[in-house]
Design a protein around this motif. Structure first.
Motif, mmCIF file in Angstrom:
data_model
loop_
_atom_site.group_PDB
_atom_site.id
_atom_site.type_symbol
_atom_site.label_atom_id
_atom_site.label_comp_id
_atom_site.label_asym_id
_atom_site.label_seq_id
_atom_site.Cartn_x
_atom_site.Cartn_y
_atom_site.Cartn_z
ATOM 1 N N THR A 99 0.830 -1.200 0.000
ATOM 2 C CA THR A 99 0.000 0.000 0.000
ATOM 3 C C THR A 99 0.868 1.255 0.000
ATOM 4 O OG1 THR A 99 -0.066 0.107 2.428
ATOM 5 C CG2 THR A 99 -1.802 -1.159 1.342
ATOM 6 N N VAL A 100 0.234 2.341 -0.452
ATOM 7 C CA VAL A 100 0.798 3.680 -0.281
ATOM 8 C C VAL A 100 -0.117 4.370 0.721
ATOM 9 C CG1 VAL A 100 1.405 5.867 -1.375
ATOM 10 C CG2 VAL A 100 1.699 3.704 -2.618
ATOM 11 N N VAL A 101 0.451 4.790 1.835
ATOM 12 C CA VAL A 101 -0.330 5.211 2.996
ATOM 13 C C VAL A 101 -0.055 6.673 3.330
ATOM 14 C CG1 VAL A 101 -0.822 4.757 5.437
ATOM 15 C CG2 VAL A 101 -0.169 2.868 3.920
ATOM 16 N N THR A 102 -1.084 7.363 3.816
ATOM 17 C CA THR A 102 -0.891 8.622 4.520
ATOM 18 C C THR A 102 -1.671 8.567 5.817
ATOM 19 O OG1 THR A 102 -0.864 11.033 4.332
ATOM 20 C CG2 THR A 102 -2.817 9.905 3.471
ATOM 21 N N VAL A 103 -1.207 9.322 6.786
ATOM 22 C CA VAL A 103 -1.768 9.283 8.132
ATOM 23 C C VAL A 103 -1.985 10.715 8.608
ATOM 24 C CG1 VAL A 103 -1.409 8.542 10.526
ATOM 25 C CG2 VAL A 103 -0.519 7.148 8.633
ATOM 26 N N GLY A 104 -3.126 10.979 9.229
ATOM 27 C CA GLY A 104 -3.331 12.298 9.804
ATOM 28 C C GLY A 104 -4.774 12.554 10.160
ATOM 29 N N THR A 105 -5.010 13.655 10.832
ATOM 30 C CA THR A 105 -6.363 14.026 11.228
ATOM 31 C C THR A 105 -7.167 14.512 10.030
ATOM 32 O OG1 THR A 105 -5.502 14.663 13.397
ATOM 33 C CG2 THR A 105 -7.694 15.429 12.829
ATOM 34 N N LEU A 139 -5.734 5.863 3.391
ATOM 35 C CA LEU A 139 -5.710 6.972 4.342
ATOM 36 C C LEU A 139 -6.088 6.449 5.709
ATOM 37 C CD1 LEU A 139 -5.786 9.899 5.410
ATOM 38 C CD2 LEU A 139 -8.115 10.067 4.508
ATOM 39 N N LEU A 140 -5.234 6.725 6.681
ATOM 40 C CA LEU A 140 -5.508 6.378 8.076
ATOM 41 C C LEU A 140 -5.768 7.683 8.820
ATOM 42 C CD1 LEU A 140 -5.481 4.041 10.194
ATOM 43 C CD2 LEU A 140 -3.129 4.683 10.667
ATOM 44 N N THR A 141 -6.997 7.863 9.292
ATOM 45 C CA THR A 141 -7.338 9.078 10.011
ATOM 46 C C THR A 141 -7.985 8.717 11.338
ATOM 47 O OG1 THR A 141 -8.393 11.254 9.789
ATOM 48 C CG2 THR A 141 -9.614 9.356 8.923
ATOM 49 N N PHE A 142 -8.295 9.729 12.142
ATOM 50 C CA PHE A 142 -8.654 9.472 13.537
ATOM 51 C C PHE A 142 -9.989 10.092 13.925
ATOM 52 C CE2 PHE A 142 -3.992 10.035 13.234
ATOM 53 C CZ PHE A 142 -3.624 8.715 13.449
ATOM 54 N N ASP A 143 -10.644 9.445 14.864
ATOM 55 C CA ASP A 143 -11.843 9.958 15.503
ATOM 56 C C ASP A 143 -11.856 9.439 16.937
ATOM 57 O OD1 ASP A 143 -14.353 11.166 15.894
ATOM 58 O OD2 ASP A 143 -15.364 9.264 15.459
ATOM 59 N N PRO A 144 -11.893 10.315 17.938
ATOM 60 C CA PRO A 144 -11.984 11.772 17.828
ATOM 61 C C PRO A 144 -10.647 12.408 17.448
ATOM 62 C CG PRO A 144 -11.734 11.156 20.116
ATOM 63 C CD PRO A 144 -11.859 9.861 19.341
ATOM 64 N N HIS A 145 -10.663 13.733 17.321
ATOM 65 C CA HIS A 145 -9.429 14.479 17.093
ATOM 66 C C HIS A 145 -8.450 14.136 18.223
ATOM 67 C CE1 HIS A 145 -6.626 17.817 16.695
ATOM 68 N NE2 HIS A 145 -7.216 18.185 15.575
ATOM 69 N N PRO A 146 -7.188 13.838 17.907
ATOM 70 C CA PRO A 146 -6.231 13.441 18.954
ATOM 71 C C PRO A 146 -6.165 14.379 20.148
ATOM 72 C CG PRO A 146 -5.295 13.012 16.810
ATOM 73 C CD PRO A 146 -6.588 13.738 16.559
ATOM 74 N N PHE A 190 -10.951 4.909 9.628
ATOM 75 C CA PHE A 190 -11.135 5.800 10.772
ATOM 76 C C PHE A 190 -10.767 5.012 12.027
ATOM 77 C CE2 PHE A 190 -13.306 8.325 7.759
ATOM 78 C CZ PHE A 190 -13.463 9.593 8.293
ATOM 79 N N VAL A 191 -9.671 5.395 12.647
ATOM 80 C CA VAL A 191 -9.166 4.676 13.816
ATOM 81 C C VAL A 191 -9.610 5.395 15.087
ATOM 82 C CG1 VAL A 191 -7.090 3.930 15.037
ATOM 83 C CG2 VAL A 191 -7.182 3.816 12.539
ATOM 84 N N PRO A 192 -10.228 4.682 16.037
ATOM 85 C CA PRO A 192 -10.566 5.320 17.309
ATOM 86 C C PRO A 192 -9.287 5.767 18.020
ATOM 87 C CG PRO A 192 -11.726 3.232 17.053
ATOM 88 C CD PRO A 192 -10.697 3.283 15.972
ATOM 89 N N PHE A 193 -9.187 7.050 18.290
ATOM 90 C CA PHE A 193 -7.997 7.557 18.968
ATOM 91 C C PHE A 193 -8.249 7.489 20.468
ATOM 92 C CE2 PHE A 193 -4.715 10.338 20.467
ATOM 93 C CZ PHE A 193 -3.681 10.154 19.562
ATOM 94 N N THR A 194 -7.510 6.611 21.126
ATOM 95 C CA THR A 194 -7.679 6.360 22.550
ATOM 96 C C THR A 194 -6.431 6.783 23.311
ATOM 97 O OG1 THR A 194 -6.751 4.136 22.364
ATOM 98 C CG2 THR A 194 -9.141 4.361 22.025
ATOM 99 N N PHE A 215 3.759 12.472 14.504
ATOM 100 C CA PHE A 215 2.860 11.480 15.078
ATOM 101 C C PHE A 215 3.596 10.715 16.164
ATOM 102 C CE2 PHE A 215 5.316 8.842 12.349
ATOM 103 C CZ PHE A 215 5.244 7.566 12.868
ATOM 104 N N GLY A 216 2.851 9.825 16.809
ATOM 105 C CA GLY A 216 3.444 9.070 17.903
ATOM 106 C C GLY A 216 3.440 9.895 19.178
ATOM 107 N N ARG A 217 3.832 9.273 20.263
ATOM 108 C CA ARG A 217 3.824 9.929 21.570
ATOM 109 C C ARG A 217 4.599 11.246 21.517
ATOM 110 N NH1 ARG A 217 5.458 5.817 24.358
ATOM 111 N NH2 ARG A 217 7.669 6.388 24.289
ATOM 112 N N GLY A 218 3.905 12.347 21.871
ATOM 113 C CA GLY A 218 4.554 13.649 21.854
ATOM 114 C C GLY A 218 4.854 14.167 20.463
#
Length: 312
Positions: free
Chosen positions: A11-17, A45-52, A85-89, A122-125
């Motif tokens: 795959t060709v991937v992008t990640v973000g809100t 596309l990998l995106t998040f819900d809710p906003h981080p 849409f990945v649950p941001f926990t 992305f990632g912690r911090g």
């Protein structure tokens, strides 16, 4: 999140809100689609819900330009192979860049290429910047592409900049950054029907979820999708100070329109703020102002041809 179908090899991937899916985001989406086709891979596309920030810093989390359903509708126009849409926990927020790359990009998404924006973290911090990703890409066998910013009037487009424009009622600047008018969705419900008695029958719309950013209170020239029709109109957003005790409302008046649309879903595009909300001493004074608003709206649509850039 679950993995991809077994037949997808890379795959060709992008990640973000991707809040707003603005012109900068769109450049990234076009890039992953183009690269995926060149490699006979899937665009993802990998995106998040809710906003981080709702999870890690709720005190500073911004209102959203696009709530999830709106974002899905906009993203559907880009013909990507997969939008996740990945649950941001809280647990997810603690992933290090290394863990995110290994578990998500490599193991689950089978990334052969990652495309990110120039200011991505992305990632912690938010420690996973382009340099870190390039190092991890070399380790795990995927390439990293960085897309530069898209500028309008000499300034880079960002969700933050567009939010400021929307909050100020500057719908032209917001549209320039989004590549389309700012919009909201609502269902037509029964109201007090004061507009009808004043000679301006309005459709009362249900308010959006509380995390949706509303433009500044005021009277707007708008374009509205009602079923298969696209109509010009005016919209009142905010309090109704002329009528004591009336709650704030979203009231849509469609020009030269006479049809019962109770219960219908309406998409409203904000084109131009005509004026602020004002109180009037009498109903006659309000009616006179509403007539002036209608004239100003007609003049706006005549001048603009009713057009606004709705490309995505």
């Amino acid at each position: 999140m679950s993995g991809l179908p077994a037949h997808v090899r890379e795959t060709v991937v992008t990640v973000g809100t991707f809040d707003g899916v603005h012109l900068g985001h769109q450049a990234i989406l076009r890039r992953i689609r183009r690269r995926a086709r060149a490699l006979d891979a899937w665009s993802v596309l990998l995106t998040f819900d809710p906003h981080p920030l709702r999870v890690v810093r709720p005190d500073v989390a911004p209102p959203l330009l696009t709530i999830p359903n709106e974002k899905k509708e906009i993203l559907a126009q880009f013909d990507l192979d997969c939008v996740a849409f990945v649950p941001f926990t809280t647990e997810f927020s603690r992933y290090s860049p290394e863990k995110f790359v290994e578990e998500v990009l490599v193991r689950r998404l089978r990334a052969s290429e990652l495309v990110i924006g120039y200011d991505h973290g992305f990632g912690r911090g938010r420690t996973g910047d382009a340099d870190v990703l390039e190092r991890l890409g070399a380790l795990h066998g995927f390439e990293v592409g960085v897309v530069g910013g898209v500028a309008v009037d000499g300034s880079a487009i960002s969700s933050t900049r567009i939010r400021r424009a929307v909050a100020a009622g500057d719908m032209e600047t917001a549209a320039a950054g989004l590549g389309r008018p700012y919009s909201l969705r609502g269902t037509v419900v029964h109201g007090l029907e004061r507009g009808r008695t004043l000679g301006f029958p309005t459709a009362n719309l249900t308010p959006p979820p509380p995390d949706k950013l509303l433009p500044a209170e005021g009277i707007y020239a708008v374009r509205a999708s009602v079923g298969t029709e696209l109509r010009e109109g005016l919209l009142h957003l905010g309090p109704r100070p002329t009528f004591a005790g009336s709650p704030p409302a979203i009231e849509l008046f469609l020009i030269d329109f006479d049809r019962d649309i109770y219960g219908e879903r309406v998409v409203v595009e904000f084109l131009h703020r005509l004026r602020e909300v004002r109180a009037f001493a009498t109903e006659a004074g309000l009616i006179e102002q509403m007539q002036r608003d209608l004239e100003a709206g007609r003049e706006f649509f005549s001048r603009s041809g009713g057009d606004a850039d709705d490309g995505a």
